[in-house]
Design a protein around this motif. Structure first.
Motif, PDB file in Angstrom:
ATOM      1  N   VAL A   1     -12.218 -27.291 -19.128  1.00 51.16           N
ATOM      2  CA  VAL A   1     -11.864 -25.872 -19.149  1.00 51.16           C
ATOM      3  C   VAL A   1     -12.638 -25.197 -20.284  1.00 51.16           C
ATOM      4  O   VAL A   1     -12.674 -25.697 -21.396  1.00 51.16           O
ATOM      5  N   GLN A   2     -13.230 -24.089 -19.962  1.00 48.32           N
ATOM      6  CA  GLN A   2     -13.995 -23.377 -20.983  1.00 48.32           C
ATOM      7  C   GLN A   2     -13.693 -21.896 -20.894  1.00 48.32           C
ATOM      8  O   GLN A   2     -13.693 -21.302 -19.818  1.00 48.32           O
ATOM      9  N   LEU A   3     -13.434 -21.295 -22.044  1.00 50.53           N
ATOM     10  CA  LEU A   3     -13.229 -19.858 -22.149  1.00 50.53           C
ATOM     11  C   LEU A   3     -14.270 -19.337 -23.121  1.00 50.53           C
ATOM     12  O   LEU A   3     -14.288 -19.736 -24.290  1.00 50.53           O
ATOM     13  N   VAL A   4     -15.109 -18.453 -22.664  1.00 50.16           N
ATOM     14  CA  VAL A   4     -16.160 -17.891 -23.502  1.00 50.16           C
ATOM     15  C   VAL A   4     -15.898 -16.409 -23.644  1.00 50.16           C
ATOM     16  O   VAL A   4     -15.797 -15.693 -22.639  1.00 50.16           O
ATOM     17  N   GLU A   5     -15.808 -15.954 -24.884  1.00 57.36           N
ATOM     18  CA  GLU A   5     -15.385 -14.582 -25.156  1.00 57.36           C
ATOM     19  C   GLU A   5     -16.435 -13.827 -25.956  1.00 57.36           C
ATOM     20  O   GLU A   5     -16.291 -13.644 -27.162  1.00 57.36           O
ATOM     21  N   PRO A   6     -17.505 -13.371 -25.323  1.00 56.77           N
ATOM     22  CA  PRO A   6     -18.488 -12.552 -26.042  1.00 56.77           C
ATOM     23  C   PRO A   6     -18.005 -11.117 -26.153  1.00 56.77           C
ATOM     24  O   PRO A   6     -17.012 -10.739 -25.530  1.00 56.77           O
ATOM     25  N   GLY A   7     -18.690 -10.323 -26.970  1.00 58.50           N
ATOM     26  CA  GLY A   7     -18.418  -8.896 -27.007  1.00 58.50           C
ATOM     27  C   GLY A   7     -17.841  -8.371 -28.296  1.00 58.50           C
ATOM     28  O   GLY A   7     -17.698  -7.168 -28.459  1.00 58.50           O
ATOM     29  N   GLY A   8     -17.494  -9.221 -29.233  1.00 60.21           N
ATOM     30  CA  GLY A   8     -16.932  -8.742 -30.487  1.00 60.21           C
ATOM     31  C   GLY A   8     -17.998  -8.164 -31.389  1.00 60.21           C
ATOM     32  O   GLY A   8     -19.177  -8.108 -31.042  1.00 60.21           O
ATOM     33  N   GLY A   9     -17.583  -7.718 -32.565  1.00 63.28           N
ATOM     34  CA  GLY A   9     -18.536  -7.185 -33.521  1.00 63.28           C
ATOM     35  C   GLY A   9     -17.869  -6.302 -34.544  1.00 63.28           C
ATOM     36  O   GLY A   9     -16.649  -6.291 -34.676  1.00 63.28           O
ATOM     37  N   LEU A  10     -18.721  -5.562 -35.265  1.00 59.66           N
ATOM     38  CA  LEU A  10     -18.276  -4.647 -36.309  1.00 59.66           C
ATOM     39  C   LEU A  10     -18.407  -3.224 -35.792  1.00 59.66           C
ATOM     40  O   LEU A  10     -19.462  -2.838 -35.260  1.00 59.66           O
ATOM     41  N   VAL A  11     -17.351  -2.447 -35.950  1.00 55.60           N
ATOM     42  CA  VAL A  11     -17.354  -1.067 -35.473  1.00 55.60           C
ATOM     43  C   VAL A  11     -16.562  -0.210 -36.447  1.00 55.60           C
ATOM     44  O   VAL A  11     -15.641  -0.711 -37.114  1.00 55.60           O
ATOM     45  N   GLN A  12     -16.910   1.055 -36.522  1.00 56.93           N
ATOM     46  CA  GLN A  12     -16.165   1.974 -37.378  1.00 56.93           C
ATOM     47  C   GLN A  12     -14.875   2.411 -36.697  1.00 56.93           C
ATOM     48  O   GLN A  12     -14.768   2.403 -35.462  1.00 56.93           O
ATOM     49  N   ARG A  37      -4.560 -11.780 -30.141  1.00 54.74           N
ATOM     50  CA  ARG A  37      -5.371 -11.647 -31.349  1.00 54.74           C
ATOM     51  C   ARG A  37      -4.672 -12.299 -32.528  1.00 54.74           C
ATOM     52  O   ARG A  37      -3.448 -12.416 -32.573  1.00 54.74           O
ATOM     53  N   TRP A  38      -5.510 -12.715 -33.488  1.00 60.94           N
ATOM     54  CA  TRP A  38      -5.021 -13.450 -34.661  1.00 60.94           C
ATOM     55  C   TRP A  38      -5.701 -12.861 -35.884  1.00 60.94           C
ATOM     56  O   TRP A  38      -6.895 -13.040 -36.083  1.00 60.94           O
ATOM     57  N   ALA A  39      -4.896 -12.195 -36.698  1.00 58.14           N
ATOM     58  CA  ALA A  39      -5.410 -11.605 -37.925  1.00 58.14           C
ATOM     59  C   ALA A  39      -5.027 -12.491 -39.102  1.00 58.14           C
ATOM     60  O   ALA A  39      -3.994 -13.175 -39.058  1.00 58.14           O
ATOM     61  N   PRO A  40      -5.819 -12.497 -40.159  1.00 57.81           N
ATOM     62  CA  PRO A  40      -5.505 -13.325 -41.334  1.00 57.81           C
ATOM     63  C   PRO A  40      -4.108 -13.031 -41.870  1.00 57.81           C
ATOM     64  O   PRO A  40      -3.721 -11.867 -42.013  1.00 57.81           O
ATOM     65  N   GLY A  41      -3.349 -14.086 -42.118  1.00 57.17           N
ATOM     66  CA  GLY A  41      -2.020 -13.929 -42.684  1.00 57.17           C
ATOM     67  C   GLY A  41      -0.950 -13.537 -41.682  1.00 57.17           C
ATOM     68  O   GLY A  41       0.201 -13.326 -42.058  1.00 57.17           O
ATOM     69  N   LYS A  42      -1.337 -13.454 -40.412  1.00 57.95           N
ATOM     70  CA  LYS A  42      -0.369 -13.073 -39.381  1.00 57.95           C
ATOM     71  C   LYS A  42      -0.341 -14.131 -38.278  1.00 57.95           C
ATOM     72  O   LYS A  42      -1.261 -14.924 -38.139  1.00 57.95           O
ATOM     73  N   PRO A  87      -8.510   0.093 -38.182  1.00 54.00           N
ATOM     74  CA  PRO A  87      -8.703  -1.081 -39.048  1.00 54.00           C
ATOM     75  C   PRO A  87      -7.678  -2.179 -38.770  1.00 54.00           C
ATOM     76  O   PRO A  87      -8.014  -3.371 -38.883  1.00 54.00           O
ATOM     77  N   GLU A  88      -6.474  -1.818 -38.407  1.00 51.48           N
ATOM     78  CA  GLU A  88      -5.447  -2.836 -38.136  1.00 51.48           C
ATOM     79  C   GLU A  88      -5.691  -3.610 -36.840  1.00 51.48           C
ATOM     80  O   GLU A  88      -4.977  -4.567 -36.539  1.00 51.48           O
ATOM     81  N   ASP A  89      -6.694  -3.220 -36.070  1.00 52.43           N
ATOM     82  CA  ASP A  89      -7.088  -3.997 -34.896  1.00 52.43           C
ATOM     83  C   ASP A  89      -8.014  -5.157 -35.267  1.00 52.43           C
ATOM     84  O   ASP A  89      -8.348  -5.978 -34.410  1.00 52.43           O
ATOM     85  N   THR A  90      -8.424  -5.217 -36.512  1.00 51.26           N
ATOM     86  CA  THR A  90      -9.302  -6.293 -36.964  1.00 51.26           C
ATOM     87  C   THR A  90      -8.614  -7.646 -36.780  1.00 51.26           C
ATOM     88  O   THR A  90      -7.498  -7.861 -37.264  1.00 51.26           O
ATOM     89  N   GLY A 110     -12.730 -17.712 -29.331  1.00 54.54           N
ATOM     90  CA  GLY A 110     -12.388 -16.358 -29.736  1.00 54.54           C
ATOM     91  C   GLY A 110     -13.610 -15.562 -30.146  1.00 54.54           C
ATOM     92  O   GLY A 110     -14.722 -16.087 -30.278  1.00 54.54           O
ATOM     93  N   THR A 111     -13.394 -14.276 -30.355  1.00 51.65           N
ATOM     94  CA  THR A 111     -14.474 -13.403 -30.803  1.00 51.65           C
ATOM     95  C   THR A 111     -13.938 -12.479 -31.898  1.00 51.65           C
ATOM     96  O   THR A 111     -12.845 -11.922 -31.771  1.00 51.65           O
ATOM     97  N   GLN A 112     -14.694 -12.349 -32.965  1.00 52.13           N
ATOM     98  CA  GLN A 112     -14.262 -11.555 -34.109  1.00 52.13           C
ATOM     99  C   GLN A 112     -14.500 -10.069 -33.855  1.00 52.13           C
ATOM    100  O   GLN A 112     -15.595  -9.658 -33.462  1.00 52.13           O
ATOM    101  N   VAL A 113     -13.457  -9.292 -34.077  1.00 52.73           N
ATOM    102  CA  VAL A 113     -13.558  -7.836 -34.034  1.00 52.73           C
ATOM    103  C   VAL A 113     -13.188  -7.320 -35.417  1.00 52.73           C
ATOM    104  O   VAL A 113     -12.105  -7.634 -35.931  1.00 52.73           O
ATOM    105  N   THR A 114     -14.089  -6.567 -36.015  1.00 52.91           N
ATOM    106  CA  THR A 114     -13.854  -6.002 -37.338  1.00 52.91           C
ATOM    107  C   THR A 114     -14.016  -4.492 -37.262  1.00 52.91           C
ATOM    108  O   THR A 114     -15.066  -4.003 -36.833  1.00 52.91           O
TER     109      THR A 114
END
Length: 117
Positions: A1-12, A37-42, A87-90, A110-114
């Motif tokens: 089983v493979q899940l590939v999640e492209p599309g993340g990045g840095l956005v204002q 989603r998984w944010a640091p500390g949550k 910002p809280e969607d990071t 996963g893919t990082q969204v900042t």
């Protein structure tokens, strides 16, 4: 089983991103699929889900009206269109199948969204 999640990045803040999750090794059309989603500390949290046919969608209150989940069963792909980002969607965003209201099966990388303020 493979899940590939492209599309993340840095956005204002206020910007948009579109995430994709391409699934292989699992019968994609047989499952409800969701984004988490998984944010640091949550703890990892539910974001959105879509039924097998795509007729029904479900959203966390925090993203309702800003995010849209969709799927293409022919491409084994589930999408998450994210608008009016805050910002809280990071977080790191993951897709997974959903059974009985919970994530079911192995996770992809996963893919990082900042979102910058």
């Amino acid at each position: 089983v493979q899940l590939v999640e492209p599309g993340g990045g840095l956005v204002q803040a206020g910007g948009s991103l579109r995430l994709s999750c391409v699934v292989s090794g699992r019968t994609f059309s047989s499952y409800t699929w969701g984004w988490f989603r998984w944010a640091p500390g949550k703890e990892r949290e539910f974001v959105a889900a879509i039924s097998r046919s795509g007729d029904s969608t479900y959203y966390a209150d925090s993203v309702k009206g800003r995010f849209t989940i969709s799927r293409d069963n022919a491409k084994n792909t589930v999408y998450l269109q994210m608008n009016s980002l805050k910002p809280e969607d990071t977080a790191v965003y993951y897709c997974n199948s959903v059974v009985a209201g919970k994530a079911f099966g192995s996770w992809g990388q996963g893919t990082q969204v900042t979102v910058s303020s």
